[in-house]
Design a protein around this motif. Structure first.
Motif, PDB file in Angstrom:
ATOM      1  N   LEU A   1       8.335   3.046  -5.813  1.00 44.22           N
ATOM      2  CA  LEU A   1       8.947   3.904  -4.801  1.00 44.22           C
ATOM      3  C   LEU A   1       8.957   3.114  -3.487  1.00 44.22           C
ATOM      4  O   LEU A   1       7.895   2.712  -2.992  1.00 44.22           O
ATOM      5  CB  LEU A   1       8.143   5.199  -4.643  1.00 44.22           C
ATOM      6  CG  LEU A   1       8.163   6.126  -5.870  1.00 44.22           C
ATOM      7  CD1 LEU A   1       7.073   7.182  -5.762  1.00 44.22           C
ATOM      8  CD2 LEU A   1       9.516   6.790  -6.007  1.00 44.22           C
ATOM      9  N   THR A   2      10.153   2.891  -2.943  1.00 44.34           N
ATOM     10  CA  THR A   2      10.289   2.010  -1.784  1.00 44.34           C
ATOM     11  C   THR A   2      10.065   2.769  -0.481  1.00 44.34           C
ATOM     12  O   THR A   2      10.384   3.956  -0.361  1.00 44.34           O
ATOM     13  CB  THR A   2      11.689   1.381  -1.750  1.00 44.34           C
ATOM     14  OG1 THR A   2      12.663   2.416  -1.698  1.00 44.34           O
ATOM     15  CG2 THR A   2      11.918   0.530  -2.983  1.00 44.34           C
ATOM     16  N   CYS A   3       9.501   2.040   0.512  1.00 41.68           N
ATOM     17  CA  CYS A   3       9.326   2.581   1.848  1.00 41.68           C
ATOM     18  C   CYS A   3       9.162   1.404   2.803  1.00 41.68           C
ATOM     19  O   CYS A   3       8.278   0.558   2.613  1.00 41.68           O
ATOM     20  CB  CYS A   3       8.096   3.489   1.920  1.00 41.68           C
ATOM     21  SG  CYS A   3       7.888   4.284   3.532  1.00 41.68           S
ATOM     22  N   ASP A   4      10.039   1.329   3.817  1.00 36.44           N
ATOM     23  CA  ASP A   4       9.990   0.207   4.753  1.00 36.44           C
ATOM     24  C   ASP A   4      10.368   0.727   6.137  1.00 36.44           C
ATOM     25  O   ASP A   4      11.414   1.340   6.306  1.00 36.44           O
ATOM     26  CB  ASP A   4      10.959  -0.892   4.311  1.00 36.44           C
ATOM     27  CG  ASP A   4      10.859  -2.113   5.207  1.00 36.44           C
ATOM     28  OD1 ASP A   4       9.783  -2.326   5.779  1.00 36.44           O
ATOM     29  OD2 ASP A   4      11.863  -2.843   5.339  1.00 36.44           O
ATOM     30  N   ALA A   5       9.525   0.482   7.122  1.00 32.89           N
ATOM     31  CA  ALA A   5       9.759   0.935   8.493  1.00 32.89           C
ATOM     32  C   ALA A   5       9.569  -0.236   9.445  1.00 32.89           C
ATOM     33  O   ALA A   5       8.873  -1.207   9.138  1.00 32.89           O
ATOM     34  CB  ALA A   5       8.804   2.072   8.849  1.00 32.89           C
ATOM     35  N   LYS A   6      10.196  -0.142  10.621  1.00 36.40           N
ATOM     36  CA  LYS A   6      10.076  -1.180  11.637  1.00 36.40           C
ATOM     37  C   LYS A   6       9.390  -0.595  12.854  1.00 36.40           C
ATOM     38  O   LYS A   6       9.659   0.537  13.243  1.00 36.40           O
ATOM     39  CB  LYS A   6      11.449  -1.736  12.013  1.00 36.40           C
ATOM     40  CG  LYS A   6      12.177  -2.409  10.864  1.00 36.40           C
ATOM     41  CD  LYS A   6      13.494  -3.004  11.329  1.00 36.40           C
ATOM     42  CE  LYS A   6      14.262  -3.622  10.150  1.00 36.40           C
ATOM     43  NZ  LYS A   6      13.490  -4.682   9.467  1.00 36.40           N
ATOM     44  N   GLY A   7       8.549  -1.392  13.507  1.00 38.72           N
ATOM     45  CA  GLY A   7       7.861  -0.928  14.702  1.00 38.72           C
ATOM     46  C   GLY A   7       6.973  -2.006  15.274  1.00 38.72           C
ATOM     47  O   GLY A   7       6.704  -3.029  14.638  1.00 38.72           O
ATOM     48  N   THR A   8       6.521  -1.780  16.506  1.00 40.27           N
ATOM     49  CA  THR A   8       5.591  -2.691  17.179  1.00 40.27           C
ATOM     50  C   THR A   8       4.439  -1.855  17.733  1.00 40.27           C
ATOM     51  O   THR A   8       4.663  -0.955  18.557  1.00 40.27           O
ATOM     52  CB  THR A   8       6.296  -3.423  18.336  1.00 40.27           C
ATOM     53  OG1 THR A   8       7.433  -4.123  17.821  1.00 40.27           O
ATOM     54  CG2 THR A   8       5.354  -4.421  18.989  1.00 40.27           C
ATOM     55  N   PRO A   9       3.231  -2.140  17.280  1.00 41.36           N
ATOM     56  CA  PRO A   9       2.851  -3.141  16.265  1.00 41.36           C
ATOM     57  C   PRO A   9       3.357  -2.745  14.882  1.00 41.36           C
ATOM     58  O   PRO A   9       3.754  -1.598  14.684  1.00 41.36           O
ATOM     59  CB  PRO A   9       1.331  -3.142  16.339  1.00 41.36           C
ATOM     60  CG  PRO A   9       0.979  -1.795  16.869  1.00 41.36           C
ATOM     61  CD  PRO A   9       2.074  -1.403  17.813  1.00 41.36           C
ATOM     62  N   PRO A  10       3.348  -3.699  13.913  1.00 40.66           N
ATOM     63  CA  PRO A  10       3.849  -3.397  12.570  1.00 40.66           C
ATOM     64  C   PRO A  10       3.145  -2.180  11.979  1.00 40.66           C
ATOM     65  O   PRO A  10       1.927  -2.018  12.124  1.00 40.66           O
ATOM     66  CB  PRO A  10       3.530  -4.667  11.767  1.00 40.66           C
ATOM     67  CG  PRO A  10       3.454  -5.744  12.798  1.00 40.66           C
ATOM     68  CD  PRO A  10       2.887  -5.096  14.031  1.00 40.66           C
TER      69      PRO A  10
ATOM     70  N   GLY B   1       3.401  -3.959   0.663  1.00 39.71           N
ATOM     71  CA  GLY B   1       4.097  -3.636   1.899  1.00 39.71           C
ATOM     72  C   GLY B   1       3.991  -2.136   2.093  1.00 39.71           C
ATOM     73  O   GLY B   1       2.900  -1.576   2.177  1.00 39.71           O
ATOM     74  N   GLY B   2       5.154  -1.490   2.165  1.00 37.40           N
ATOM     75  CA  GLY B   2       5.144  -0.027   2.217  1.00 37.40           C
ATOM     76  C   GLY B   2       5.491   0.605   0.892  1.00 37.40           C
ATOM     77  O   GLY B   2       5.493   1.841   0.769  1.00 37.40           O
ATOM     78  N   ASN B   3       5.798  -0.204  -0.134  1.00 33.61           N
ATOM     79  CA  ASN B   3       6.221   0.319  -1.429  1.00 33.61           C
ATOM     80  C   ASN B   3       5.011   0.770  -2.241  1.00 33.61           C
ATOM     81  O   ASN B   3       3.963   0.097  -2.274  1.00 33.61           O
ATOM     82  CB  ASN B   3       6.983  -0.740  -2.212  1.00 33.61           C
ATOM     83  CG  ASN B   3       8.256  -1.155  -1.499  1.00 33.61           C
ATOM     84  OD1 ASN B   3       8.784  -0.409  -0.667  1.00 33.61           O
ATOM     85  ND2 ASN B   3       8.735  -2.345  -1.800  1.00 33.61           N
ATOM     86  N   LEU B   4       5.174   1.921  -2.923  1.00 32.25           N
ATOM     87  CA  LEU B   4       4.132   2.438  -3.825  1.00 32.25           C
ATOM     88  C   LEU B   4       4.488   2.027  -5.239  1.00 32.25           C
ATOM     89  O   LEU B   4       5.552   2.365  -5.744  1.00 32.25           O
ATOM     90  CB  LEU B   4       4.040   3.960  -3.720  1.00 32.25           C
ATOM     91  CG  LEU B   4       3.040   4.629  -4.662  1.00 32.25           C
ATOM     92  CD1 LEU B   4       1.609   4.177  -4.341  1.00 32.25           C
ATOM     93  CD2 LEU B   4       3.164   6.148  -4.603  1.00 32.25           C
ATOM     94  N   ILE B   5       3.561   1.287  -5.888  1.00 33.18           N
ATOM     95  CA  ILE B   5       3.780   0.814  -7.255  1.00 33.18           C
ATOM     96  C   ILE B   5       2.818   1.561  -8.175  1.00 33.18           C
ATOM     97  O   ILE B   5       1.598   1.559  -7.957  1.00 33.18           O
ATOM     98  CB  ILE B   5       3.563  -0.705  -7.359  1.00 33.18           C
ATOM     99  CG1 ILE B   5       4.546  -1.429  -6.416  1.00 33.18           C
ATOM    100  CG2 ILE B   5       3.743  -1.182  -8.789  1.00 33.18           C
ATOM    101  CD1 ILE B   5       4.354  -2.919  -6.373  1.00 33.18           C
ATOM    102  N   ILE B   6       3.384   2.206  -9.198  1.00 29.29           N
ATOM    103  CA  ILE B   6       2.594   2.985 -10.156  1.00 29.29           C
ATOM    104  C   ILE B   6       2.687   2.286 -11.504  1.00 29.29           C
ATOM    105  O   ILE B   6       3.784   2.085 -12.039  1.00 29.29           O
ATOM    106  CB  ILE B   6       3.107   4.429 -10.274  1.00 29.29           C
ATOM    107  CG1 ILE B   6       3.207   5.075  -8.889  1.00 29.29           C
ATOM    108  CG2 ILE B   6       2.214   5.242 -11.190  1.00 29.29           C
ATOM    109  CD1 ILE B   6       3.861   6.441  -8.905  1.00 29.29           C
ATOM    110  N   SER B   7       1.542   1.933 -12.071  1.00 34.76           N
ATOM    111  CA  SER B   7       1.490   1.303 -13.392  1.00 34.76           C
ATOM    112  C   SER B   7       0.866   2.262 -14.388  1.00 34.76           C
ATOM    113  O   SER B   7       0.237   3.264 -14.012  1.00 34.76           O
ATOM    114  CB  SER B   7       0.702  -0.009 -13.322  1.00 34.76           C
ATOM    115  OG  SER B   7      -0.606   0.212 -12.848  1.00 34.76           O
TER     116      SER B   7
END
Length: 977
Positions: free
Chosen positions: A19-28, A52-58
Motif C-alpha cells: 500500500l503506497t504512501c508518499d508525502a513531501k515536507g520539511t523536515p521530511p 519509506g511511507g509504503n506499508l508492505i504486508i507479507s
C-alpha cells in the motif's frame, strides 16, 4: 501519492501486498498506518513493515488483513491523513457435492433452473453446459442466463430441451472456475401445457444507483406460452439515445457511459398473444465527491483571523469535516466549523499546523491539505529598505513606502528634520514636489516585539525636454536618413535613448539601423531604406525620474510592386487582350503600365505595342497588337510611378494566337549551277514565327525566258531552301524567271519578286587549235594556240599541260600547268619558285586561285548589290581587286576587266622592289578587307584570308626579285624551268 484499493486473489496470499504512501515536507515526514481505524503497531507486527511511507504486508491472511487502511504522514509542522484504501481477497469456493433433484415439467411450460452460487468474493460470470462440456446453452428469445442471479430461464420448454444442465461460475479476478452438480430436465407425460400470459421472472430493483461514466446493465426475462417478446421504454417517453444497446433478444438493456441525462424511470414489457406483463424501476445518478474549491497554504500574523472554505460536488451532496494534524476539529471558542467553512479568530502560535478539509458521500471520500503558519516577529526592513537616493522631477508626486515585515503589523512614523508625520498604511505621499522637499527621510516601525527604521534621500531635478525630435518624412527606397532626437536634461540625471518601429523595439545589430549621438542626442540613422521601413518611429528618452517620447511617421516611396493575376482574353491572329490587378503603389501613385512578351523565337522579354499606346495607372486592361499569327506568347506587366519601374508581374499562361494566311514571302530567291539539264532554285526559308499556321510550305513558280505560262511546284517542308527541277529539254545556261511563294492550312500567301537565274552549264565542246611552242631562254618556253572563235558553251579559260624529260626515255616527269581564268598568269609568275621546291609545290597564288574559284560563283549577287553592276562586270571587278593584291597594276588590264565581254590578260610589269611591295601592302590589305566584308564571309574564313595576305607580302620581295621580265597570258603562256 496516496494508497489505492487492492483486490488480491486468495491463491496469491503467499506473495506481498504493498500500500503506497508518499508525502513531501520539511523536515521530511514520518509515517503511521491504521487498519479499520486502529493504529497498527509496526514494532510488534512481524508481517507488516514500512519502506519509506509504503506499508508492505507479507504472508497475507485472508481474515486478518482484510479491511480499510489509512496512512498518516507527520513532522514537526503537523500531520495529514491519506484517503482510505481497501484490501480485499478474491476467491471462489466449490459447489457443495450433492445430487440435485430432477426437474419435471410439461411441454410448453416455462422453467427456472437454479445455479446456487457458492460463497465468493469478486465479480462473477455465469454460463450453463447442456449434457456435456463444452456444449454451452445458446441464449435466444426462449433461453436466458442471468448474470445477476446465475439461473437459467427457459420461457417455453420443448422436447429438445430434455437433458442434464450444469451451472459454470467464473471469477473475473482469480480466473477460477467451478461446476455445479448436473440438474436433469425431464418432460411429464400427463399432457402439454396450454397457452398462458407472460410471467416476468428476471427484473431489476425499483431504484438502481449508477455512477457517472459507468456502464449500466438492466435484465428482464419472462416465461410464457407462446414465447413472450421483450420491449423496453423510458417512463418519460423520450427515445433511447444511439449509445443504448439491446442484447440477447432484448433481455438485456445496456447503457454505456452513464450520465445525468440517463436517469429516470425504465420499463420492461413482456408480451404474447395471451397478454402482457410489466416491470419498472428507476436509475438514480450518483457521483463521488470532486473538489471545485480548495484552500491554500497561509501565513498569518499572530492575533489575525483565519478564514478557509472548501467546496466539492457529488451526488448525493457531500458532507464536510475538518482535521487538524489528523484530528477532527469541532466548533469551540475561537474555532467555528460549518458546511465546508473553517474560521479561527485571534490566532495564537498553537493554531499553526496542518489542516485538512474532508468531503464525503456514500460513494467516496476525498481529502485536501493546507498549512497554517502563525507568525510573530519585530519589524524588519531586510529586503525592503528605502532607496538611498531617490530622484524625482519637480512638480510631480513622490510616494515613499515603508513596508517592514512585522507580525503583528507595526505602527509607522515618518521624520524629516524636525517634521514628524504618522502614516497608518506606511506610505508617505509628497504632491507637487519642489527643490525644498529634497532631503533625508526616515521611517520608524514599532510593534510589541520591537522597533526598526530605514532612511533614504530625495533629490528633486529639473524636467527633461526634447528640443529636437523626429518629424514626418517622405523618402525614396535606397536612400539613407537620420531621425533626430536631442534633449536638454538635468546634469545629475542619467539619460538613455531607445527607438521603436511600429511598436517593436529596434534591436542592436540590425544592419539598417544605427544609434548615433552623445549624452544628449540619440539620433537614429537608417541606411539603405527599404519599403518595409515605412511606418511609425518613436524615440523614447528614459531618465532616472521620467520617460519621454517623440513620434514621426516615415513614408517610403519606391517603384510599384508587381501587378498580379495577368489574364489573356480575346485572342486573334494578331492581337490579345490582357487584364491584370494592380500591385501596391509603394507611396507614389502608378502613372502607367508597360507590357512585355516572350516567345520561343525571341531572346528575353520584348516591349510590345498596345492599344491604348500609353496605358495610364487607372487602366487595368489593354490590347496587345502587331502579334504574329500562330505563335505561343507569354505576357507580363510592369507598373511605373514617379520613382521608377517596378518588378514584373508573374508570367501569364502561355497563349497561342490564331492562325492566318502567310503574309511573308521567302527572301533572297536565286539559284543556278547544278548538273546537266537541271534548274536549281534557292531561297531563304521563312522563319517559323512568320509561318502563321500549320501545314506550312512553299510554292515554286518558274518559266523559261520569253514564255508566258508559269510552272508551279509545291513543297510541304517548312525548312526547305532549295528546289531542283530536272528536264532533258533544258538547254545549258538558259535564263529562267523564278518566284517563290508560301502557303499554310489557311491559304496561299504572297510570292517573292521575280528574279532571273540560269540553268546548269556543261563543259566546252570545242578545243583550241594551232598549238605551237618556242624556246625563249634556257629556262623558259612560250606556248601559243588559237582561241576558240565560237562555241555554244561559255569559255572561262584554258589549261596547258606539259611534260619534263630527263633524257631517259624509260623515265619521264609529267607536269600540268593549267590556265584557269583568271589564274593562269599567277602560275606563270611563280614557276621559278615551284622549280626550286620540286614538282607540285604549294604556292600562295594557288591558294588565292582556289579562294577565287569559291568566291566567284557564290558571291555574285552580293557583288552586284554593292557595286550596282551586271554579273559580268561584277566578276571582272572582283578579279581585278584580287590581281591587284598580288602585285599587278596595268591600266590596260584594269580597262579590260571592266569590259562585259570575254577578256585577255597580259602582264606588262611586275613590281620587284620591296619598298613598292610594302606600299602596295597597305593599299591592298584594305582592298581585300573590303572585298571580304561585302561577301559576308564567315569569321573563320575572314581570319584565314587576312593572315594569308600578311604572310604573302612578307615573301613578295623575294618573288619579285626572281622575276624581272614580262610574262604573257593571252593565247600563250611562258613556262620557266
Amino acid at each position: 501519492m496516496e494508497p489505492g484499493d487492492l483486490f488480491i486473489p486468495v491463491e496469491s496470499i503467499e506473495e506481498e501486498a504493498t500500500l503506497t504512501c508518499d508525502a513531501k515536507g520539511t523536515p521530511p515526514p514520518q509515517y503511521r498506518w491504521s487498519l479499520n481505524g486502529t493504529l497498527i503497531n509496526l514494532g510488534l507486527d512481524r508481517r507488516r513493515r514500512l519502506s519509506g511511507g509504503n506499508l508492505i504486508i507479507s504472508s497475507l491472511d485472508r481474515h486478518q488483513d482484510v479491511g480499510m487502511y489509512q496512512c498518516m504522514a507527520y513532522n514537526t509542522v503537523g500531520a495529514i491523513l491519506s484517503r482510505r484504501a481497501s484490501l480485499q481477497f478474491a476467491y471462489l469456493d466449490h459447489f457443495k457435492v450433492h445430487t440435485r433433484s430432477a426437474v419435471s415439467v410439461r411441454e410448453g411450460q416455462g422453467v427456472v433452473l437454479l445455479c446456487g452460487t457458492p460463497t465468493s468474493s469478486g465479480d462473477l460470470t455465469y454460463a450453463w453446459v447442456f449434457n456435456e462440456y463444452p456444449y454451452f446453452v445458446q441464449q435466444d428469445n426462449r433461453r436466458f442466463v442471468s448474470q445477476q442471479t446465475g439461473n437459467l430461464y427457459i420461457a417455453k420448454v420443448e422436447p429438445s430441451d430434455v437433458g442434464n444442465y450444469t451451472c459454470v461460475v467464473m471469477n473475473s479476478i482469480t480466473k477460477g472456475k467451478v461446476h455445479s452438480s448436473p440438474t436433469s430436465l425431464i418432460l411429464r407425460t400427463d399432457g402439454v401445457m396450454g397457452e398462458y400470459e407472460p410471467k416476468i421472472e428476471v427484473n431489476f430493483p425499483d431504484n438502481v444507483p449508477a455512477a457517472k461514466g459507468s456502464t449500466v446493465t438492466l435484465e428482464c426475462f419472462a416465461l410464457g406460452n407462446p414465447v413472450p417478446e421483450i420491449t423496453w421504454k423510458r417512463a418519460n417517453g423520450v427515445p433511447f439515445p444511439s449509445k443504448v444497446k439491446m442484447k440477447y433478444s432484448n433481455a438485456v438493456l445496456e447503457i454505456p457511459s452513464f450520465q445525468q441525462d440517463d436517469t429516470g424511470g425504465y420499463e420492461c414489457v413482456a408480451e404474447n398473444k395471451m397478454g402482457k406483463n410489466t416491470a419498472a424501476g428507476r436509475l438514480a445518478f450518483y457521483a463521488k465527491p470532486q473538489w471545485i474549491q480548495t484552500m491554500k497554504d497561509t501565513a498569518l500574523a499572530i492575533e489575525e483571523r483565519l478564514h478557509w472554505e472548501c467546496r466539492a460536488n457529488g451526488r448525493p451532496r457531500p458532507s464536510y469535516t475538518w482535521l487538524k494534524n489528523g484530528q477532527q476539529l469541532l466548533s469551540e471558542d475561537r474555532i467555528h466549523v460549518e458546511d465546508g467553512v473553517l474560521s479561527v479568530s485571534v490566532l495564537t502560535l498553537s493554531d499553526a499546523g496542518m489542516y485538512q478539509c474532508v468531503a464525503e458521500n456514500k460513494h467516496g471520500i476525498i481529502y485536501f491539505a493546507a498549512e497554517l503558519m502563525v507568525l510573530a516577529s519585530p519589524p524588519d526592513f531586510t529586503g525592503n529598505v528605502l532607496r538611498a537616493l531617490l530622484k524625482a522631477k519637480a512638480g510631480t508626486t513622490v510616494t515613499l513606502e515603508c513596508k517592514p515585515q512585522a507580525y503583528p503589523l507595526a505602527s509607522i512614523l515618518w521624520k524629516k528634520g524636525n517634521l514628524i508625520t504618522l502614516s497608518p498604511d506606511g506610505t508617505l505621499r509628497l504632491a507637487n514636489v519642489s527643490k525644498s522637499d529634497a532631503g533625508s527621510y526616515t521611517c520608524f516601525a514599532r510593534n510589541r516585539f520591537g522597533m526598526s527604521s530605514t532612511t533614504g534621500r530625495l533629490l528633486v531635478t529639473d524636467p527633461t525636454r526634447i528640443i529636437q525630435g523626429p518629424v514626418n518624412m517622405e523618402i525614396i527606397v535606397g536612400e539613407s536618413i537620420v531621425l533626430p532626437c536631442q534633449v536638454a536634461s538635468d546634469p545629475v540625471l542619467d539619460v538613455s535613448f531607445s527607438w521603436a518601429f511600429n511598436g517593436q523595439l529596434i534591436a542592436k545589430g540590425d544592419g539598417h539601423f544605427e544609434l548615433v549621438g552623445g549624452r544628449t542626442a540619440g539620433d537614429l540613422m537608417i541606411r539603405n531604406i527599404q519599403l518595409y521601413h515605412a511606418g511609425k518611429y518613436i524615440c523614447v528618452v528614459d531618465t532616472d525620474v521620467e520617460s519621454l517620447s517623440a513620434v514621426a511617421v516615415l513614408i517610403v516611396k519606391g517603384p510599384p510592386s508587381p501587378p498580379d493575376s495577368v489574364t489573356v482574353e480575346e485572342v486573334t491572329d494578331s492581337t490579345a487582350q490582357l487584364t491584370w490587378s494592380p500591385g501596391r503603389d509603394n507611396g507614389s501613385p502608378i502613372t502607367n503600365y508597360l507590357i512585355q512578351t516572350r516567345t520561343p523565337f525571341t531572346v528575353g522579354w520584348q516591349r510590345v505595342n498596345t492599344v491604348p499606346e500609353i496605358i495610364d495607372g487607372n487602366t487595368l486592361t489593354a490590347t496587345v497588337v502587331d502579334l504574329n499569327a500562330w505563335v505561343e506568347y507569354e505576357f507580363r506587366v510592369l507598373a511605373k510611378n514617379s520613382v521608377g519601374v517596378g518588378e514584373p508581374s508573374p508570367v501569364s499562361v502561355k497563349t497561342r494566337t490564331e492562325d492566318a494566311v502567310p503574309d511573308a514571302a521567302p527572301g533572297d530567291v536565286g539559284g543556278g549551277g547544278g548538273s546537266r539539264s537541271e534548274l536549281v532554285i534557292t531561297w531563304e526559308p521563312v522563319p517559323e514565327e512568320l509561318q502563321n499556321g500549320e501545314s506550312f510550305g512553299y510554292i515554286i513558280a518558274f518559266r523559261a525566258f520569253g514564255e508566258v505560262t508559269w510552272t508551279h511546284v509545291a513543297t510541304s517542308a517548312p525548312g526547305a531552301s532549295r528546289y531542283v527541277y530536272r528536264n532533258d529539254s533544258i538547254a545549258p545556261f538558259s535564263p529562267f524567271h523564278v518566284k517563290v511563294g508560301t502557303y499554310n492550312s489557311k491559304g496561299q500567301g504572297p510570292f517573292s519578286p521575280v528574279v532571273t537565274i540560269y540553268s546548269a552549264e556543261i563543259e566546252p565542246s570545242g578545243m583550241p587549235a594551232g598549238v605551237w611552242a618556242r624556246s625563249v631562254s634556257a629556262s623558259e618556253i612560250e606556248v601559243n594556240w588559237q582561241a576558240l572563235s565560237f562555241t555554244p558553251e561559255r569559255v572561262l579559260g584554258y589549261e596547258v599541260h606539259f611534260t619534263l624529260l630527263n633524257g631517259n626515255r624509260n623515265h619521264s616527269q609529267h607536269n600540268s600547268n593549267a590556265c584557269h581564268h583568271p589564274c593562269c598568269t599567277l602560275k606563270a609568275i611563280t614557276s621559278k619558285l615551284c622549280r626550286r621546291h620540286g614538282n607540285g609545290c604549294f604556292s600562295w597564288a594557288t591558294v588565292i586561285a582556289k579562294i577565287i574559284q569559291f568566291f566567284v560563283p557564290t558571291r555574285q549577287k552580293t557583288c552586284q548589290r554593292v557595286f550596282k553592276r551586271t554579273k559580268e562586270n561584277c566578276l571582272s571587278t572582283c578579279l581585278f581587286m584580287l590581281l591587284s593584291v598580288i602585285g599587278y597594276h596595268d591600266t590596260e588590264l584594269r580597262n579590260s576587266l571592266h569590259s562585259p565581254v570575254p577578256f585577255h590578260i597580259r602582264a606588262t610589269s611586275v613590281m620587284s622592289t620591296s619598298t613598292l611591295c610594302t606600299f602596295y601592302l597597305h593599299i591592298h590589305i584594305h582592298s581585300i578587307l573590303f572585298m571580304v566584308y561585302i561577301s559576308v564571309l564567315p569569321f573563320a574564313l575572314y581570319t584565314v584570308i587576312f593572315y594569308f595576305i600578311l604572310l604573302y607580302y612578307l615573301s613578295c620581295t623575294v618573288v619579285f626579285l626572281l622575276h624581272s621580265h614580262t610574262d604573257y597570258c593571252d593565247n600563250r603562256i611562258s613556262l620557266r624551268g
